[in-house]
Motif scaffolding. Structure first.
Motif, short mmCIF file in Angstrom:
data_model
loop_
_atom_site.label_atom_id
_atom_site.label_comp_id
_atom_site.label_asym_id
_atom_site.label_seq_id
_atom_site.Cartn_x
_atom_site.Cartn_y
_atom_site.Cartn_z
N UNK A 197 0.84 -1.20 0.00
CA UNK A 197 0.00 0.00 0.00
C UNK A 197 0.87 1.24 0.00
N UNK A 198 1.88 1.26 0.85
CA UNK A 198 2.81 2.40 0.91
C UNK A 198 3.46 2.60 -0.45
N UNK A 199 3.95 1.52 -1.05
CA UNK A 199 4.61 1.62 -2.36
C UNK A 199 3.68 2.22 -3.41
N UNK A 200 2.45 1.72 -3.43
CA UNK A 200 1.49 2.19 -4.43
C UNK A 200 1.15 3.66 -4.21
N UNK A 201 0.99 4.07 -2.96
CA UNK A 201 0.67 5.48 -2.68
C UNK A 201 1.83 6.40 -3.05
N UNK A 202 3.06 5.95 -2.83
CA UNK A 202 4.21 6.75 -3.22
C UNK A 202 4.27 6.91 -4.74
N UNK A 203 4.02 5.82 -5.46
CA UNK A 203 4.02 5.89 -6.92
C UNK A 203 2.91 6.81 -7.42
N UNK A 204 1.73 6.65 -6.86
CA UNK A 204 0.61 7.48 -7.28
C UNK A 204 0.87 8.95 -6.97
N UNK A 205 1.42 9.21 -5.79
CA UNK A 205 1.72 10.59 -5.43
C UNK A 205 2.71 11.21 -6.41
N UNK A 206 3.73 10.45 -6.80
CA UNK A 206 4.71 10.98 -7.74
C UNK A 206 4.12 11.31 -9.09
N UNK A 207 3.33 10.40 -9.62
CA UNK A 207 2.75 10.63 -10.95
C UNK A 207 1.66 11.70 -10.88
N UNK A 208 0.86 11.70 -9.82
CA UNK A 208 -0.15 12.74 -9.67
C UNK A 208 0.49 14.11 -9.50
N UNK A 209 1.59 14.18 -8.77
CA UNK A 209 2.30 15.45 -8.62
C UNK A 209 2.79 15.94 -9.98
N UNK A 210 3.34 15.04 -10.76
CA UNK A 210 3.81 15.43 -12.09
C UNK A 210 2.66 15.96 -12.93
N UNK A 211 1.49 15.33 -12.83
CA UNK A 211 0.33 15.78 -13.60
C UNK A 211 -0.08 17.19 -13.18
N UNK A 212 -0.06 17.46 -11.88
CA UNK A 212 -0.41 18.80 -11.39
C UNK A 212 0.63 19.83 -11.82
N UNK A 213 1.90 19.53 -11.60
CA UNK A 213 2.97 20.47 -11.93
C UNK A 213 3.05 20.68 -13.44
N UNK A 214 2.81 19.62 -14.19
CA UNK A 214 2.87 19.68 -15.65
C UNK A 214 1.97 20.78 -16.20
N UNK A 215 0.81 20.93 -15.59
CA UNK A 215 -0.16 21.88 -16.10
C UNK A 215 -0.02 23.27 -15.50
N UNK A 216 0.86 23.44 -14.50
CA UNK A 216 0.79 24.67 -13.75
C UNK A 216 1.97 25.65 -13.83
N UNK A 217 3.24 25.18 -13.72
CA UNK A 217 4.29 26.15 -13.44
C UNK A 217 4.41 27.29 -14.44
N UNK A 218 4.79 28.43 -13.92
CA UNK A 218 5.04 29.63 -14.71
C UNK A 218 6.25 29.42 -15.60
N UNK A 219 6.15 29.86 -16.83
CA UNK A 219 7.30 29.87 -17.73
C UNK A 219 7.49 31.28 -18.23
N UNK A 220 8.69 31.83 -18.15
CA UNK A 220 8.91 33.20 -18.61
C UNK A 220 8.73 33.36 -20.11
#
Length: 289
Positions: free
Chosen positions: A247-270
């Motif tokens: 369960x811990x392993x799966x949540x860590x993997x999901x958190x990583x990929x979900x974080x990438x999905x959020x950051x992918x759509x958000x960060x400011x680019x000059x």
């Protein structure tokens, strides 16, 4: 001269449970490291414009490190959410108080980054963008730790004493770091192993599309089904580890990929607005085109 080292060591040992960090430092770094491998070149450039030479893993523990500074006390409730007793899912309107919770905080800091470069919105400063990104990296990790979306009456397991392989701790600390630590793997090696297990990213871990509340519900249900499954004597050993480390392993993997999905759509680019940045990602063009 009197030697105070034994007394100091005893004090540190007694205080240790109260100093534990969410997912522990290793868990948060694992999440950040996994996420970093699923960013487009455009997003990597945007992240670098905010973090410089620091990586997602490097800054993943910042939101815990600032807790000792009282000026950040307002952010302490943003690391968790308490679900109403008797409910089987997280509800943002019902379970997130006015001061905020981990779900509303993820939405809040995503909004700061989302409005960067969009002409019709007031523009956040670079300092605000950096802080928002650091909070986002950390809080997405928190959200995926089951006991960070759980019960108020035991403070997410902090008030439940357990013994893990005869070592006294509390349930929250066990899930934050005890299970991970028991693997005896360096965090970088652990992250590489988990990343290698992530297959079919787009189908298994879809892009966000407003699913943050669903991730919270997943954590809450795992808290009920797994984390809170503790025998009356509080003694946990190999059977508990074998059942819960997947369960811990799966949540860590999901958190990583979900974080990438959020950051992918958000960060400011000059070099681009949000719209053009997303367009270049979808169309495979270079940043700024």
């Amino acid at each position: 001269m009197t030697n105070n080292r034994p007394r100091f060591a005893a004090i540190v040992f007694l205080l240790a449970p109260t100093l534990c960090l969410a997912w522990g430092e290793d868990g948060h770094r694992i999440v950040g490291e996994i996420a970093s491998h699923y960013l487009s070149p455009c997003t990597e450039e945007a992240v670098k414009s905010l973090l410089g030479d620091q990586t997602l893993a490097d800054v993943s523990t910042w939101a815990d490190e600032i807790k000792s500074d009282r000026k950040w006390d307002w952010a302490k409730p943003l690391h968790y959410a308490n679900v109403t007793p008797g409910s089987d899912s997280f509800d943002l309107d019902r379970d997130c108080p006015e001061v905020g919770c981990v779900v509303s905080a993820i939405e809040r800091f995503s909004r700061v980054l989302r409005t960067s470069g969009a002409a019709r919105f007031p523009q956040p400063t670079k300092k605000e963008q950096v802080e928002a990104l650091k909070f986002l990296i950390h809080l997405v990790g928190d959200l995926h730790q089951p006991l960070h979306v759980s019960r108020a009456r035991d403070r997410g397991g902090n008030d439940i004493a357990v013994e893990f392989f005869n070592n006294r701790t509390n349930l929250h600390s066990l899930w934050d770091s005890g299970l991970i630590r028991h693997t005896k793997k360096p965090w970088s090696e652990y992250a590489a192993e988990l990343r290698a297990q992530v297959k079919g990213v787009k189908t298994r871990y879809p892009r966000t599309n407003g699913k943050v509340t669903e991730w919270a519900t997943e954590s809450y249900r795992l808290a009920l089904s797994n984390a809170y499954d503790v025998p009356k004597d509080g003694k946990l050993g190999q059977a508990s580890f074998d059942r819960n480390i997947p369960i811990v392993d799966e949540r860590l993997k999901m958190a990583g990929v979900h974080l990438a999905a959020l950051v992918q759509d958000r960060p400011y680019s000059p070099k681009s607005t949000l719209v053009s940045q997303l367009s270049t990602f979808v169309n495979g063009a270079q940043c700024g085109q």
